[in-house]
Scaffold this motif. Structure first.
Motif, PDB file in Angstrom:
ATOM      1  N   SER A 290       0.848  -1.181   0.000  1.00  0.00           N
ATOM      2  CA  SER A 290       0.000   0.000   0.000  1.00  0.00           C
ATOM      3  C   SER A 290       0.890   1.240   0.000  1.00  0.00           C
ATOM      4  N   ALA A 291       0.584   2.201  -0.844  1.00  0.00           N
ATOM      5  CA  ALA A 291       1.434   3.381  -0.986  1.00  0.00           C
ATOM      6  C   ALA A 291       1.544   4.148   0.330  1.00  0.00           C
ATOM      7  N   SER A 292       2.767   4.508   0.691  1.00  0.00           N
ATOM      8  CA  SER A 292       3.029   5.317   1.873  1.00  0.00           C
ATOM      9  C   SER A 292       3.740   6.587   1.413  1.00  0.00           C
ATOM     10  N   TYR A 293       3.139   7.745   1.710  1.00  0.00           N
ATOM     11  CA  TYR A 293       3.659   9.018   1.233  1.00  0.00           C
ATOM     12  C   TYR A 293       4.445   9.701   2.362  1.00  0.00           C
ATOM     13  N   GLY A 294       5.587  10.268   1.992  1.00  0.00           N
ATOM     14  CA  GLY A 294       6.392  10.901   3.025  1.00  0.00           C
ATOM     15  C   GLY A 294       7.297  11.978   2.485  1.00  0.00           C
ATOM     16  N   ILE A 295       7.997  12.620   3.403  1.00  0.00           N
ATOM     17  CA  ILE A 295       8.986  13.625   3.045  1.00  0.00           C
ATOM     18  C   ILE A 295      10.127  13.541   4.053  1.00  0.00           C
ATOM     19  N   ALA A 296      11.350  13.543   3.549  1.00  0.00           N
ATOM     20  CA  ALA A 296      12.534  13.476   4.402  1.00  0.00           C
ATOM     21  C   ALA A 296      13.179  14.857   4.473  1.00  0.00           C
ATOM     22  N   LEU A 297      13.481  15.296   5.698  1.00  0.00           N
ATOM     23  CA  LEU A 297      14.178  16.557   5.942  1.00  0.00           C
ATOM     24  C   LEU A 297      15.486  16.227   6.655  1.00  0.00           C
ATOM     25  N   ARG A 298      16.593  16.589   6.050  1.00  0.00           N
ATOM     26  CA  ARG A 298      17.894  16.217   6.614  1.00  0.00           C
ATOM     27  C   ARG A 298      18.823  17.433   6.677  1.00  0.00           C
ATOM     28  N   LEU A 299      19.686  17.411   7.683  1.00  0.00           N
ATOM     29  CA  LEU A 299      20.726  18.413   7.840  1.00  0.00           C
ATOM     30  C   LEU A 299      22.046  17.672   7.997  1.00  0.00           C
ATOM     31  N   GLU A 300      23.062  18.081   7.257  1.00  0.00           N
ATOM     32  CA  GLU A 300      24.337  17.348   7.258  1.00  0.00           C
ATOM     33  C   GLU A 300      25.496  18.332   7.361  1.00  0.00           C
ATOM     34  N   GLY A 301      26.439  18.013   8.246  1.00  0.00           N
ATOM     35  CA  GLY A 301      27.606  18.857   8.426  1.00  0.00           C
ATOM     36  C   GLY A 301      28.888  18.053   8.351  1.00  0.00           C
ATOM     37  N   TYR A 302      29.939  18.684   7.795  1.00  0.00           N
ATOM     38  CA  TYR A 302      31.274  18.090   7.708  1.00  0.00           C
ATOM     39  C   TYR A 302      32.210  18.904   8.586  1.00  0.00           C
ATOM     40  N   PHE A 303      32.922  18.217   9.467  1.00  0.00           N
ATOM     41  CA  PHE A 303      33.756  18.920  10.439  1.00  0.00           C
ATOM     42  C   PHE A 303      35.185  18.391  10.350  1.00  0.00           C
ATOM     43  N   GLY A 304      36.113  19.312  10.123  1.00  0.00           N
ATOM     44  CA  GLY A 304      37.519  18.945  10.053  1.00  0.00           C
ATOM     45  C   GLY A 304      38.335  20.154   9.653  1.00  0.00           C
ATOM     46  N   HIS A 305      39.635  20.145  10.010  1.00  0.00           N
ATOM     47  CA  HIS A 305      40.519  21.242   9.641  1.00  0.00           C
ATOM     48  C   HIS A 305      41.186  20.916   8.322  1.00  0.00           C
ATOM     49  N   ASP A 306      41.294  21.925   7.458  1.00  0.00           N
ATOM     50  CA  ASP A 306      41.980  21.738   6.179  1.00  0.00           C
ATOM     51  C   ASP A 306      43.490  21.597   6.416  1.00  0.00           C
TER      52      ASP A 306
END
Length: 306
Positions: A290-306
């Motif tokens: 059965s069809a399930s409708y949704g929406i994904a909200l994501r936040l992504e961070g990269y942490f490190g010194h160059d």
């Protein structure tokens, strides 16, 4: 978890408010947070690298680390409380001549770039499990690597993986990898995957991904296939549309889930911060397709010194 989710929605609110007026001078607390996490990761890297230090071995390179943190809310019909957190930390060890690094994650990263799973929590992918391993390569450029560590409910494991790529034409590339591993309780396992990429235009790519994953503890194969179109509009905005199917080989070779999604990914506020909005429709066998409708909200961070 509460603090992480609160941070997620606060930043999303700031992103909505900025509305194109992003500058490096706005929201200095972001820079302080990034510096604090990056410094903590690097301090841990140098502390661990000291264990391998030899007095007769002098080098000018310091151990460094990088972290990737992703927070997400993925509500869908019948399942509104679907939250996702992912943390991965990699530590480079120059005292081992950069042939080894330490990898910590709270999920298994067998799939390269995580291209094979879009939205929704899926019991077959066996994600969100602690793993800590020392990875070794004969040289920094080698496609062959070996890991030893703990994972899957603190089981000891060893794993070997080989990755390679072939340029089939000016616009077509084949990436593939294979691996085998042994867990102290779950037993043997193996996987083989390949990805065929074709550049349609300068900013548009089609991908065909395939993954077969054998699990000794359940004596079956997990298989996954998907097709994707990736379009980059500019250096900050990209759109990924895809169709995904997944299944098992037992009790017979059958489909367990399929999904269509449209994912918008945006770099915002800082070069290390991204968010995604992904509406999707999912069909699962255990939900009678059965069809399930949704929406994904994501936040992504990269942490490190160059």
């Amino acid at each position: 978890m509460r603090n992480a989710l609160l941070l997620f929605f606060v930043v999303m609110a700031f992103v909505a408010k900025v509305n194109g007026q992003e500058t490096e001078q706005e929201y200095p607390w972001l820079d302080s947070m990034h510096e604090s996490i990056a410094s903590s990761v690097n301090s841990s890297a140098m502390w661990f690298d000291d264990y391998f230090e030899l007095k007769e071995f002098n080098h000018d390179e310091e151990a460094t680390g990088e972290a990737r943190i992703r927070l997400g809310w993925e509500p869908r019909s019948r399942h509104l409380n679907e939250f996702e957190t992912r943390v991965k930390i990699r530590v480079r060890l120059p005292n081992l001549k950069n042939r080894a690094d330490l990898v910590f994650s709270d999920y298994e990263d067998d799939r390269q770039n995580n291209d094979l799973q879009s939205s929704g929590n899926n019991e077959f992918t066996e994600r969100n499990r602690f793993s800590l391993a020392l990875r070794w390569r004969s040289s920094p450029e080698s496609g062959l690597s070996h890991r030893i560590g703990v994972g899957r409910r603190l089981q000891a494991f060893v794993k070997s993986r080989y990755r390679h790529s072939h340029l089939l034409s000016e616009k077509t590339k084949l990436n593939w990898e294979t691996s085998a591993y042994l867990y102290s309780n779950d037993g043997l396992g193996a996987n083989f995957s390949w990805q065929l990429s074709h550049s349609v235009t300068k900013n548009s790519i089609f991908r065909w991904n395939n993954h077969f994953y054998f699990r000794d503890h359940s004596n079956d194969w997990l298989w996954q296939h998907n097709v994707q179109k990736l379009t980059q509009f500019d250096e900050k905005n990209a759109l990924i549309s895809g169709f995904y199917i997944e299944g098992l080989s037992r009790p017979n070779y059958r489909l367990e889930e399929y999904l269509v999604s449209l994912r918008w990914r945006k770099n915002t506020l800082r070069k290390w911060l991204f968010y995604e909005v992904e509406p999707f429709i999912m069909w699962r066998r255990d939900e009678s397709f059965s069809a399930s409708y949704g929406i994904a909200l994501r936040l992504e961070g990269y942490f490190g010194h160059d």
